[in-house]
Design a protein around this motif. Structure first.
Motif, short mmCIF file in Angstrom:
data_model
loop_
_atom_site.label_atom_id
_atom_site.label_comp_id
_atom_site.label_asym_id
_atom_site.label_seq_id
_atom_site.Cartn_x
_atom_site.Cartn_y
_atom_site.Cartn_z
N GLY A 1 -7.48 35.80 83.81
CA GLY A 1 -7.01 37.15 84.06
C GLY A 1 -5.64 37.50 83.51
N TRP A 2 -4.93 36.54 82.95
CA TRP A 2 -3.59 36.83 82.42
C TRP A 2 -3.68 37.12 80.93
N VAL A 3 -2.92 38.12 80.47
CA VAL A 3 -2.90 38.52 79.07
C VAL A 3 -1.48 38.43 78.54
N HIS A 4 -1.36 37.86 77.34
CA HIS A 4 -0.06 37.71 76.66
C HIS A 4 0.24 38.95 75.85
N LEU A 5 1.41 39.54 76.07
CA LEU A 5 1.90 40.65 75.26
C LEU A 5 3.25 40.25 74.68
N SER A 6 3.39 40.32 73.37
CA SER A 6 4.64 40.02 72.71
C SER A 6 5.35 41.33 72.40
N ALA A 7 6.58 41.50 72.92
CA ALA A 7 7.34 42.71 72.66
C ALA A 7 7.51 42.92 71.15
N GLY A 8 7.84 41.86 70.43
CA GLY A 8 8.02 41.97 68.98
C GLY A 8 6.75 42.37 68.26
N ASP A 9 5.63 41.77 68.64
CA ASP A 9 4.35 42.12 68.01
C ASP A 9 3.98 43.58 68.28
N LEU A 10 4.23 44.03 69.51
CA LEU A 10 3.90 45.41 69.85
C LEU A 10 4.77 46.39 69.06
#
Length: 148
Positions: free
Chosen positions: A54-63
């Motif tokens: 249920g956990w999702v990785h979000l990269s501030a730089g990638d976004l």
């Protein structure tokens, strides 16, 4: 002078009022993942995402990079700041994170996020609190690695 600033602000307020609002998120759980370049933030987040349901990785730089590439008002603003040698405002980074969270929620009903590379400053954290205060920050993972 002042009149041109007032005109600009009125135009900006009108533009913002015409923008469709983003869908709302339920209250989400967030873990901020911090560390210097090469500390393994992204690698560890990928491993955690694979191993924790249920956990999702979000990269501030990638976004931010994806938003730049996509263009549009937000992408153009990011590109203009970078071209001028300025930092992207924290509020813009938070907006990119919010959009990433909304996209993940709409796709899989995800409400648990590993956010990599944010916040990097007190000002970043203030921008998060201003816009995303409803969400629960579970804890911060801070990777400190020697340079050897």
């Amino acid at each position: 002078g002042t009149a041109s600033v007032v005109t600009l602000l009125k135009r900006r307020q009108k533009e913002l009022a015409q923008q469709p609002s983003l869908p709302s998120l339920p209250i989400c759980e967030v873990v901020f993942v911090l560390g210097g370049p090469g500390a393994g933030k992204g690698t560890q987040c990928q491993l955690l995402e694979e191993r924790l349901t249920g956990w999702v990785h979000l990269s501030a730089g990638d976004l931010l990079r994806a938003e730049r590439k996509a263009g549009g008002e937000l992408g153009d603003l990011i590109n203009a700041k970078i071209a001028a040698g300025e930092l992207v405002p924290s509020s813009i980074t938070v907006k990119c994170l919010e959009r990433g969270m909304i996209a993940a929620f709409e796709k899989d009903k995800t409400t648990k996020f590993l956010i990599d590379g944010f916040p990097r400053s007190h000002e970043n954290m203030q921008a998060w609190d201003d816009a995303m205060n409803d969400h629960t920050i579970k804890f911060v993972l801070d990777f400190e690695c020697p340079e050897e």
